[in-house]
Design a protein around this motif. Structure first.
Motif, PDB file in Angstrom:
ATOM      1  N   MET A  36      -2.147  32.419  -9.400  1.00  9.74           N
ATOM      2  CA  MET A  36      -1.858  30.998  -9.252  1.00  9.74           C
ATOM      3  C   MET A  36      -3.092  30.274  -8.735  1.00  9.74           C
ATOM      4  SD  MET A  36       1.954  31.513  -7.590  1.00  9.74           S
ATOM      5  CE  MET A  36       1.598  33.155  -6.925  1.00  9.74           C
ATOM      6  N   ASP A  37      -3.586  29.338  -9.523  1.00  7.58           N
ATOM      7  CA  ASP A  37      -4.744  28.521  -9.170  1.00  7.58           C
ATOM      8  C   ASP A  37      -4.230  27.098  -8.972  1.00  7.58           C
ATOM      9  OD1 ASP A  37      -7.145  27.284  -8.835  1.00  7.58           O
ATOM     10  OD2 ASP A  37      -7.906  27.654 -10.848  1.00  7.58           O
ATOM     11  N   LEU A  38      -4.160  26.650  -7.710  1.00  6.82           N
ATOM     12  CA  LEU A  38      -3.480  25.403  -7.368  1.00  6.82           C
ATOM     13  C   LEU A  38      -4.439  24.455  -6.663  1.00  6.82           C
ATOM     14  CD1 LEU A  38      -0.342  27.089  -5.740  1.00  6.82           C
ATOM     15  CD2 LEU A  38      -0.719  26.626  -8.167  1.00  6.82           C
ATOM     16  N   SER A  39      -4.262  23.153  -6.915  1.00  2.57           N
ATOM     17  CA  SER A  39      -5.058  22.158  -6.197  1.00  2.57           C
ATOM     18  C   SER A  39      -4.216  20.916  -5.937  1.00  2.57           C
ATOM     19  CB  SER A  39      -6.312  21.774  -6.994  1.00  2.57           C
ATOM     20  OG  SER A  39      -5.983  20.926  -8.075  1.00  2.57           O
ATOM     21  N   ARG A  40      -4.521  20.236  -4.814  1.00  2.51           N
ATOM     22  CA  ARG A  40      -3.867  18.992  -4.430  1.00  2.51           C
ATOM     23  C   ARG A  40      -4.925  18.025  -3.928  1.00  2.51           C
ATOM     24  NH1 ARG A  40      -0.632  21.545  -6.588  1.00  2.51           N
ATOM     25  NH2 ARG A  40       1.495  22.112  -5.982  1.00  2.51           N
ATOM     26  N   THR A  41      -4.869  16.789  -4.415  1.00  2.53           N
ATOM     27  CA  THR A  41      -5.740  15.723  -3.930  1.00  2.53           C
ATOM     28  C   THR A  41      -4.866  14.667  -3.282  1.00  2.53           C
ATOM     29  OG1 THR A  41      -7.337  16.129  -5.703  1.00  2.53           O
ATOM     30  CG2 THR A  41      -7.482  14.033  -4.536  1.00  2.53           C
ATOM     31  N   ASP A  94      -6.116  10.003   0.600  1.00  2.00           N
ATOM     32  CA  ASP A  94      -7.449   9.690   1.126  1.00  2.00           C
ATOM     33  C   ASP A  94      -8.564  10.388   0.367  1.00  2.00           C
ATOM     34  OD1 ASP A  94      -7.129  12.300   1.894  1.00  2.00           O
ATOM     35  OD2 ASP A  94      -7.319  11.953   4.050  1.00  2.00           O
ATOM     36  N   GLY A  95      -8.233  11.074  -0.724  1.00  2.00           N
ATOM     37  CA  GLY A  95      -9.236  11.743  -1.536  1.00  2.00           C
ATOM     38  C   GLY A  95      -9.508  13.177  -1.143  1.00  2.00           C
ATOM     39  N   THR A  96      -8.889  13.648  -0.081  1.00  2.00           N
ATOM     40  CA  THR A  96      -9.090  15.029   0.347  1.00  2.00           C
ATOM     41  C   THR A  96      -8.488  15.990  -0.671  1.00  2.00           C
ATOM     42  OG1 THR A  96      -9.006  14.355   2.670  1.00  2.00           O
ATOM     43  CG2 THR A  96      -8.685  16.695   2.180  1.00  2.00           C
ATOM     44  N   ARG A  97      -9.278  16.972  -1.092  1.00  2.00           N
ATOM     45  CA  ARG A  97      -8.822  17.936  -2.091  1.00  2.00           C
ATOM     46  C   ARG A  97      -8.673  19.304  -1.440  1.00  2.00           C
ATOM     47  NH1 ARG A  97     -11.139  21.335  -6.295  1.00  2.00           N
ATOM     48  NH2 ARG A  97      -9.737  21.406  -8.102  1.00  2.00           N
ATOM     49  N   ALA A 128       0.839  -1.195   0.000  1.00  2.00           N
ATOM     50  CA  ALA A 128       0.000   0.000   0.000  1.00  2.00           C
ATOM     51  C   ALA A 128       0.875   1.246   0.000  1.00  2.00           C
ATOM     52  CB  ALA A 128      -0.910  -0.003   1.223  1.00  2.00           C
ATOM     53  N   PRO A 129       0.591   2.223  -0.847  1.00  2.00           N
ATOM     54  CA  PRO A 129       1.384   3.465  -0.836  1.00  2.00           C
ATOM     55  C   PRO A 129       1.144   4.240   0.452  1.00  2.00           C
ATOM     56  CG  PRO A 129      -0.520   3.688  -2.283  1.00  2.00           C
ATOM     57  CD  PRO A 129      -0.478   2.252  -1.859  1.00  2.00           C
ATOM     58  N   TYR A 130       2.173   4.962   0.877  1.00  2.00           N
ATOM     59  CA  TYR A 130       1.992   5.774   2.078  1.00  2.00           C
ATOM     60  C   TYR A 130       1.618   7.211   1.725  1.00  2.00           C
ATOM     61  CZ  TYR A 130       6.368   8.484   1.821  1.00  2.00           C
ATOM     62  OH  TYR A 130       7.356   9.351   1.438  1.00  2.00           O
ATOM     63  N   ALA A 131       1.781   7.581   0.450  1.00  2.00           N
ATOM     64  CA  ALA A 131       1.417   8.942   0.046  1.00  2.00           C
ATOM     65  C   ALA A 131       1.089   8.962  -1.443  1.00  2.00           C
ATOM     66  CB  ALA A 131       2.551   9.916   0.340  1.00  2.00           C
ATOM     67  N   ARG A 132       0.117   9.790  -1.778  1.00  2.00           N
ATOM     68  CA  ARG A 132      -0.189  10.067  -3.195  1.00  2.00           C
ATOM     69  C   ARG A 132      -0.698  11.492  -3.290  1.00  2.00           C
ATOM     70  NH1 ARG A 132      -4.746   7.483  -7.346  1.00  2.00           N
ATOM     71  NH2 ARG A 132      -3.858   8.433  -9.236  1.00  2.00           N
ATOM     72  N   THR A 133      -0.207  12.212  -4.290  1.00  2.00           N
ATOM     73  CA  THR A 133      -0.634  13.583  -4.505  1.00  2.00           C
ATOM     74  C   THR A 133      -0.960  13.787  -5.978  1.00  2.00           C
ATOM     75  OG1 THR A 133       0.780  14.380  -2.714  1.00  2.00           O
ATOM     76  CG2 THR A 133      -0.037  16.018  -4.276  1.00  2.00           C
ATOM     77  N   ILE A 134      -2.169  14.216  -6.246  1.00  2.00           N
ATOM     78  CA  ILE A 134      -2.579  14.598  -7.597  1.00  2.00           C
ATOM     79  C   ILE A 134      -2.649  16.120  -7.622  1.00  2.00           C
ATOM     80  CG2 ILE A 134      -4.370  14.458  -9.359  1.00  2.00           C
ATOM     81  CD1 ILE A 134      -5.215  11.779  -8.125  1.00  2.00           C
ATOM     82  N   GLY A 135      -1.867  16.727  -8.489  1.00  2.00           N
ATOM     83  CA  GLY A 135      -1.795  18.179  -8.526  1.00  2.00           C
ATOM     84  C   GLY A 135      -2.249  18.765  -9.843  1.00  2.00           C
ATOM     85  N   ASP A 136      -2.782  19.952  -9.780  1.00  2.00           N
ATOM     86  CA  ASP A 136      -3.139  20.717 -10.977  1.00  2.00           C
ATOM     87  C   ASP A 136      -2.811  22.179 -10.682  1.00  2.00           C
ATOM     88  OD1 ASP A 136      -4.077  21.754 -13.310  1.00  2.00           O
ATOM     89  OD2 ASP A 136      -6.143  21.072 -13.081  1.00  2.00           O
ATOM     90  N   ASP A 137      -1.745  22.672 -11.305  1.00  2.00           N
ATOM     91  CA  ASP A 137      -1.261  24.031 -11.062  1.00  2.00           C
ATOM     92  C   ASP A 137      -1.421  24.858 -12.328  1.00  2.00           C
ATOM     93  OD1 ASP A 137      -0.552  22.968  -8.674  1.00  2.00           O
ATOM     94  OD2 ASP A 137       1.619  23.122  -8.959  1.00  2.00           O
TER      95      ASP A 137
END
Length: 643
Positions: free
Chosen positions: A395-400, A403-406, A358-367
């Protein structure tokens, strides 16, 4: 194209094509000629002899390009368009670039969101309106074998259309057991010049690196560099990048010109890393698996209008521009313990199946960053040059998260710069400047900001192909983002600042008697002033206080059947540095010697021998929990034909 080791102009320092003598910033340019003379193949090798640049502080770890400017990770650009930071990006291939420009000091009015230490800008090889080319084969230490071509020609009788093809393939190991360093580069470009006022270039390139990571060595030991404490089935680096760039220039006449450039690139990055973390210095040494898999898609475009005019005795250059960048990324990391390694001889346990871990971290970004900027330059009586920069970045930034938290954030930042250059004589100038930088670090706090004051002198002696520069600076990075351990879970907070003050000296010259010289010295004093940190008052990690280097080339002209021979010798001094902000581990000061020899077999065929770390000097770099050594001696032989 610069034929020697001295370049006199750059666009990276101000966004305008400007003589370095007139630019109110510290600028170094590593030319294609210098890259070839020193046999540099990687970014770290290219930058080793430029002032104010720290390289090679992670030894045999080849996941990223490791270099810093004025104590901070450098922001990386290609043809003036942003790419990434050096740490965390794909390692660059020097064969793809015409030259490399280094601008020390942050200036977001020119570069957009970027680190306060400065930028490294890679200038892509573009087609020329002539027939030219080179082909080479080479080999060297650790079983390295490589071959490359770089050639082009015109495609139409009026020379309006030209092409260029650049390619290189390398198969190699490294000095560490169970290692590899394979690379493939393919780049093709077309340039169309329908009139003498318009130029359109399209370049497509593919870069693949198949390498390996290091492992470190247990503390309190002195193993040979080739002893490997990782896992042969797991320590890997696999990076691929595909890019398409478009560059357009058009001169409307009457002082008005238009420039536009855009790039789309996609990346697939991954590494596996079994590494030593030997906190107690007792055998067996603790080891850990660490892996990452990431993808990224970047689209960036920039368009400018430049208007040049003269009003009385004042020459004016005005540049207005728009820039847009969109980066979508997905990064997943895994981490778990590995079987400890016995000092007397590691026994390999094998890799692990990431699909079952199981991964301990994942980040989906859109900058997404949208920018508008202005650069204004006024020259009075050809002696006093005043420049002002103003830029606004939205700058319009997002991180998911895993756990799915955005989390989202919108930052709007305006940065400013001002510079004043006085031409004491046509060959001697003095300058002073103030510049601001901005770079988001976390979405829940304000972006980190930089402010720098700099002053310097530059001298280009008449009748001599040379440039001498000196600079002093005071750089402050504020809104430093740290995780506050007093909260559960820790949350990012902006605290304190980091200060860097220093001096930089550089000389580049083609001297009479077929002698060329490149010399540099840098002094950097850094201090952490975070209010909530136990590291307050410490120096930044991996930043030597003293750096010095010199490279000499002498060409012995051929006579009779003997062709020209070139002898090169270089020395690099790196002072001590701490391995981290806690200042517990410290690297050793060292002097490393490099050498080169070239022989013109015929007018168009040259044999070259390059050696880095000639004396195989070995010292510890500043790592904590394990030992990391500097790269050992490496020998390369190249046979090159040009036309």
């Amino acid at each position: 194209m610069t034929r020697g080791v001295v370049a006199y102009s750059s666009t990276a320092g101000s966004g305008l094509a400007t003589p370095i003598l007139d630019t109110p910033a510290s600028v170094s340019v590593v030319t294609a000629n210098e890259i070839a003379r020193r046999g540099a193949r990687t970014a770290e090798e290219v930058l080793r002899y430029a002032t104010g640049v720290t390289t090679d502080f992670y030894g045999g770890d080849d996941r990223f390009d490791y270099y810093k400017l004025r104590g901070f990770d450098a922001s990386v650009y290609r043809d003036g368009l942003p790419m990434q930071k050096a740490f965390g990006g794909i390692r660059e291939d020097a064969f793809a670039y015409e030259r490399v420009e280094i601008v020390k000091g942050g200036n977001s009015t020119v570069n957009g969101p970027s680190e306060p230490g400065g930028i490294v800008n890679y200038a892509t090889k573009l087609p020329r309106a002539e027939r030219f080319g080179e082909a080479y084969v080479g080999g060297g230490s650790f079983g390295r074998a490589e071959a490359g071509v770089d050639f082009g020609d015109i495609l139409t009788p009026d020379a309006a259309l030209a092409y260029r093809l650049t390619a290189r393939v390398q198969k190699s190991d490294k000095e560490l057991d169970h290692s590899r360093d394979d690379a493939t580069l393919v780049m093709g470009g077309l340039t169309w010049r329908p009139t003498d006022r318009t130029r359109l270039s399209v370049v497509a390139d593919y870069l693949d690196r198949d390498g390996s990571t290091g492992s470190g060595w247990p503390t309190g030991t002195n193993f040979a560099r080739d002893v490997f404490f990782g896992e042969p089935d797991f320590n890997y680096v696999d990076n691929t990048r595909r890019a398409v760039s478009v560059l357009l220039d058009h001169d409307f006449g009457n002082g008005l010109a238009f420039n536009a450039k855009a790039r789309h690139q996609s990346e697939d990055r991954g590494f596996g890393y079994v590494y030593i973390w030997d906190a107690d210095g007792v055998s067996p040494a603790d080891r850990y698996y660490f892996a990452n898999a990431a993808t990224a898609e970047q689209t960036v475009a920039d368009a400018t209008l430049q208007y040049d005019a003269t009003f009385g005795g004042i020459a004016s250059r005005t540049l207005v521009g728009l820039q847009y960048s969109d980066v979508e990324s997905d990064s997943t990391s895994w981490y778990t313990t590995a079987v400890p390694a016995d000092y007397t001889g590691p026994v390999y346990a094998g890799g692990i199946d990431l699909d079952r871990l199981a991964p301990y971290a994942r980040t989906i970004g859109d900058d997404r960053v949208a920018s508008v900027y202005l650069q204004q330059e006024l020259t009075v009586s050809d002696r006093l040059i005043a420049s002002v920069g103003l830029r606004h970045d939205r700058m319009d930034l997002s991180r998911t998260a895993l756990d799915g938290t955005r989390t989202t954030a919108d930052f709007s930042k305006t940065t400013r710069s001002v510079g004043l250059t006085y031409k004491i004589t046509p060959d001697l100038s003095a300058y002073a400047s103030y510049a601001e930088s901005v770079l988001p670090a976390a979405l829940t706090v304000e972006p980190e900001e930089g402010r720098q004051v700099e002053a310097g002198v530059k001298y280009r002696p008449a009748g001599l192909d040379a440039l001498f520069t000196a600079a002093v600076y005071d750089l402050r990075k504020t809104n430093i983002t740290r995780n506050d351990a007093s909260t559960n879970p820790p949350i990012p907070r902006t605290i304190g600042e980091i200060r860097a003050c220093g001096i930089e000296l550089e000389a580049r010259a083609e001297l009479p008697g077929d002698l060329s010289v490149i010399a540099a010295y840098a002094y950097a004093d850094t201090e952490i002033t975070d209010r909530l940190s136990s590291n307050r008052g410490n120096s930044l990690g991996n930043v030597p206080r003293h750096l010095a280097s010199v490279w000499l080339d002498y060409t012995w002209a051929g006579q009779g059947a003997r062709g020209d021979m070139t002898f090169g010798i270089g020395a690099r001094y790196k002072g001590t540095a701490f391995g981290g902000d806690d200042n517990t581990a410290k690297s050793e000061a060292a002097v490393l010697i490099d050498a080169a020899y070239g022989y013109d077999v015929t007018d168009d065929t040259r044999l070259a021998v390059n050696v880095t770390n000639l004396l195989d000097e070995k010292h510890r770099e500043a790592a904590s929990g394990a030992i990391t050594y500097n790269p050992g001696r490496e020998i390369g032989v190249t046979l090159r034909r040009t036309w």
